[in-house]
Design a protein around this motif. Structure first.
Motif, PDB file in Angstrom:
ATOM      1  N   THR A   1      11.083  -4.056  14.158  1.00  0.00           N
ATOM      2  CA  THR A   1      11.752  -2.993  13.410  1.00  0.00           C
ATOM      3  C   THR A   1      13.040  -2.585  14.106  1.00  0.00           C
ATOM      4  OG1 THR A   1      11.490  -0.749  12.513  1.00  0.00           O
ATOM      5  CG2 THR A   1      10.429  -1.208  14.625  1.00  0.00           C
ATOM      6  N   ARG A   2      13.994  -2.128  13.318  1.00  0.00           N
ATOM      7  CA  ARG A   2      15.262  -1.642  13.871  1.00  0.00           C
ATOM      8  C   ARG A   2      15.285  -0.119  13.949  1.00  0.00           C
ATOM      9  NH1 ARG A   2      19.452  -5.376  13.623  1.00  0.00           N
ATOM     10  NH2 ARG A   2      20.562  -3.838  14.872  1.00  0.00           N
ATOM     11  N   ILE A   3      14.281   0.532  13.401  1.00  0.00           N
ATOM     12  CA  ILE A   3      14.195   1.993  13.437  1.00  0.00           C
ATOM     13  C   ILE A   3      12.790   2.388  13.890  1.00  0.00           C
ATOM     14  CG2 ILE A   3      15.891   2.309  11.593  1.00  0.00           C
ATOM     15  CD1 ILE A   3      13.526   2.895   9.713  1.00  0.00           C
ATOM     16  N   PRO A   4      12.595   3.621  14.358  1.00  0.00           N
ATOM     17  CA  PRO A   4      11.237   4.076  14.662  1.00  0.00           C
ATOM     18  C   PRO A   4      10.330   3.905  13.452  1.00  0.00           C
ATOM     19  CG  PRO A   4      12.846   5.631  15.517  1.00  0.00           C
ATOM     20  CD  PRO A   4      13.617   4.644  14.683  1.00  0.00           C
ATOM     21  N   LEU A   5       9.110   3.489  13.700  1.00  0.00           N
ATOM     22  CA  LEU A   5       8.207   3.148  12.603  1.00  0.00           C
ATOM     23  C   LEU A   5       7.975   4.313  11.648  1.00  0.00           C
ATOM     24  CD1 LEU A   5       5.539   0.985  14.471  1.00  0.00           C
ATOM     25  CD2 LEU A   5       7.374   0.203  12.952  1.00  0.00           C
ATOM     26  N   TYR A   6       7.859   5.532  12.178  1.00  0.00           N
ATOM     27  CA  TYR A   6       7.534   6.656  11.311  1.00  0.00           C
ATOM     28  C   TYR A   6       8.621   6.911  10.274  1.00  0.00           C
ATOM     29  CZ  TYR A   6      10.834   9.898  13.518  1.00  0.00           C
ATOM     30  OH  TYR A   6      11.981  10.515  13.958  1.00  0.00           O
ATOM     31  N   GLN A   7       9.869   6.472  10.570  1.00  0.00           N
ATOM     32  CA  GLN A   7      10.967   6.692   9.635  1.00  0.00           C
ATOM     33  C   GLN A   7      10.884   5.792   8.405  1.00  0.00           C
ATOM     34  OE1 GLN A   7      14.760   6.512  11.598  1.00  0.00           O
ATOM     35  NE2 GLN A   7      14.255   8.141  13.059  1.00  0.00           N
ATOM     36  N   ARG A   8      10.053   4.762   8.474  1.00  0.00           N
ATOM     37  CA  ARG A   8       9.913   3.881   7.317  1.00  0.00           C
ATOM     38  C   ARG A   8       9.348   4.629   6.110  1.00  0.00           C
ATOM     39  NH1 ARG A   8       7.430  -1.903   9.409  1.00  0.00           N
ATOM     40  NH2 ARG A   8       9.325  -2.672  10.439  1.00  0.00           N
ATOM     41  N   ALA A   9       8.536   5.642   6.382  1.00  0.00           N
ATOM     42  CA  ALA A   9       7.904   6.366   5.281  1.00  0.00           C
ATOM     43  C   ALA A   9       8.934   6.941   4.318  1.00  0.00           C
ATOM     44  CB  ALA A   9       7.018   7.481   5.837  1.00  0.00           C
ATOM     45  N   ARG A  10      10.071   7.360   4.849  1.00  0.00           N
ATOM     46  CA  ARG A  10      11.104   7.986   4.012  1.00  0.00           C
ATOM     47  C   ARG A  10      11.550   7.063   2.891  1.00  0.00           C
ATOM     48  NH1 ARG A  10      16.290   9.786   7.198  1.00  0.00           N
ATOM     49  NH2 ARG A  10      14.634  10.799   8.393  1.00  0.00           N
ATOM     50  N   GLY A  11      11.631   5.772   3.194  1.00  0.00           N
ATOM     51  CA  GLY A  11      12.054   4.813   2.183  1.00  0.00           C
ATOM     52  C   GLY A  11      11.066   4.653   1.049  1.00  0.00           C
ATOM     53  N   PHE A  12       9.820   5.015   1.290  1.00  0.00           N
ATOM     54  CA  PHE A  12       8.800   4.917   0.255  1.00  0.00           C
ATOM     55  C   PHE A  12       8.567   6.258  -0.444  1.00  0.00           C
ATOM     56  CE2 PHE A  12       7.974   1.385   3.087  1.00  0.00           C
ATOM     57  CZ  PHE A  12       7.726   0.336   2.205  1.00  0.00           C
TER      58      PHE A  12
ATOM     59  N   ALA B   1       0.834  -1.202   0.000  1.00  0.00           N
ATOM     60  CA  ALA B   1       0.000   0.000   0.000  1.00  0.00           C
ATOM     61  C   ALA B   1       0.866   1.249   0.000  1.00  0.00           C
ATOM     62  CB  ALA B   1      -0.925  -0.004   1.214  1.00  0.00           C
ATOM     63  N   PHE B   2       1.958   1.221   0.746  1.00  0.00           N
ATOM     64  CA  PHE B   2       2.880   2.356   0.766  1.00  0.00           C
ATOM     65  C   PHE B   2       3.425   2.627  -0.646  1.00  0.00           C
ATOM     66  CE2 PHE B   2       4.343   1.639   5.466  1.00  0.00           C
ATOM     67  CZ  PHE B   2       3.093   2.042   5.893  1.00  0.00           C
ATOM     68  N   VAL B   3       3.793   1.565  -1.348  1.00  0.00           N
ATOM     69  CA  VAL B   3       4.353   1.725  -2.694  1.00  0.00           C
ATOM     70  C   VAL B   3       3.325   2.370  -3.619  1.00  0.00           C
ATOM     71  CG1 VAL B   3       5.181   0.497  -4.732  1.00  0.00           C
ATOM     72  CG2 VAL B   3       5.984  -0.188  -2.465  1.00  0.00           C
TER      73      VAL B   3
END
Length: 399
Positions: free
Chosen positions: A240-251, A210-212
């Motif tokens: 997760t190894r990082i805070p969840l909100y930071q995942r958005a940056r990768g998308f 969904a993010f993609v």
């Protein structure tokens, strides 16, 4: 080494690992870190924020008391539902205890034309969208499939499959984008979609897909993750190894962490994200940093995997007590208000209980209703076969 020796060594290693896990130090309870948006401290003191203050500056005293009323009433509904399940009146119940501010704050940020896609725990958002709590209980009692009209409430039916609703939300958001209901500048037309899920669901493939799709299509959707620290029995460090909100940056879209027990901060952050989506600026990921005070569902025993000391820490961050402290110290609510609300909560609980116990059981034949919008020959054939089959038992009984 013999096979028996290998098996014995392997067993010993497994036992050692299990013992090490049980005796490991209790992880420190996090506070969300300096990046977390907060407008009310756990003690109910106002925190200034240059980026988000303007979203709450126009809130009247009635608005603030309304937030508090929502928090109290939905917690009471939740407590009554839990009691009803323990008494055998519901098959199961997914409690929102501790997550009220995340749900009410985000729910109140929605405009009528916005559309929400929940999991199975968004009772507070349902309340904000005008869904009768008895419809929620009917679902968990097994007498309906939700009981409300999603198009009337702009609140989708509960989704049990973990993470699936994020794809539904993204598709719906792409639809309103193509309908031209985004970025027109008309506040009564421009719409956004919000998708709710938990920290555990963030590891699901559906959520990441969904993010993609949301990112590459610049879809007007807000991904609202209630990070309640535990995906059933698994802690965040297993996900997760990082805070969840930071995942958005990768998308390719922004992410923000907000204090999920601070209803004002959640309201402000969600307002900003929804405004961006409605304006055509694409998706946002919100991580509401909160805590599940109760069990994952009534079939779960959290004492098996988390320590009581952790729960005690989070009790001091209670979202209801936080807002109450603010209202009292700012003289925005008096004792008469709180007393009247307690009475209203008692009356609501009685209504919920009476309504739940009086729900009629559905007929077996009703399972064929509403399968398709229009009558379907195969469904009608199956309905006739079902009716004839059960009628045969009555005929046999007569003889």
């Amino acid at each position: 080494m013999s096979d028996n020796a290998v098996a014995s060594a392997s067993t010993s290693a497994s036992e050692h690992d299990a013992l090490a896990e049980l005796t490991a130090p209790v992880p420190e309870v996090g506070d969300g870190g300096p990046e977390m948006v907060q407008l009310l401290t756990p003690e109910g003191q106002r925190v200034e924020s240059t980026e988000y203050d303007h979203y709450v500056q126009d809130l009247t005293d009635d608005d603030l008391r309304g937030f508090y009323r929502d928090l109290v009433l939905i917690r009471r509904v939740d407590a009554e539902a839990t009691a009803l399940q323990r008494q055998g009146e519901l098959g199961i119940w997914a409690s929102l205890l501790g997550q009220e501010a995340a749900q009410v704050g985000s729910g109140r940020a929605l405009r009528p034309q916005d559309y929400a896609f929940p999991t199975y725990r968004e009772h507070g958002v349902a309340w904000c969208r005008g869904v009768n709590p008895l419809n929620l209980l009917g679902l968990f009692r097994g007498v309906n499939h939700g009981g409300w009209d999603p198009n009337e409430k702009n609140f989708h039916l509960y989704t049990i499959v973990i993470g699936a609703q994020t794809l539904h939300a993204t598709g719906y958001a792409m639809g309103i984008q193509r309908d031209g209901d985004v970025g027109t500048g008309d506040k009564d037309r421009d719409a956004a979609v919000i998708a709710y899920f938990g920290d555990g669901a963030s590891a699901q493939g559906d959520v990441n897909e969904a993010f993609v799709y949301a990112a590459v299509n610049n879809a007007p959707v807000v991904f609202f993750c209630q990070n309640n620290q535990w995906a059933i029995s698994e802690p965040n460090e297993r996900q997760t190894r990082i805070p969840l909100y930071q995942r958005a940056r990768g998308f390719g879209f922004p992410g923000v962490r907000v204090d999920g027990n601070d209803v004002l901060a959640v309201y402000a952050v969600t307002q900003q994200a929804l405004n961006a989506a409605r304006s055509g600026n694409g998706p946002t990921f919100i991580e509401a940093y909160t805590y599940r005070m109760g069990a994952h569902t009534t079939s779960d025993d959290p004492t098996k995997y988390r320590v009581s000391a952790e729960v005690e820490v989070w009790k001091h961050r209670d979202p209801i007590e936080r807002l109450k402290s603010y209202l009292v110290h700012q003289k925005k609510a008096d004792q008469d208000f709180f007393d009247a609300l307690d009475k209203e909560a008692d009356e609501l609980a009685a209504t919920v209980r009476e309504g739940c116990l009086s729900m009629p059981d559905p007929t077996g034949e009703s399972m064929f209703d509403h399968v398709y919008v229009e009558p379907h020959p195969l469904v009608e054939q199956e309905r006739r076969e079902f009716v004839d089959y059960h009628a045969g038992f009555a005929t046999e009984g007569e003889h």
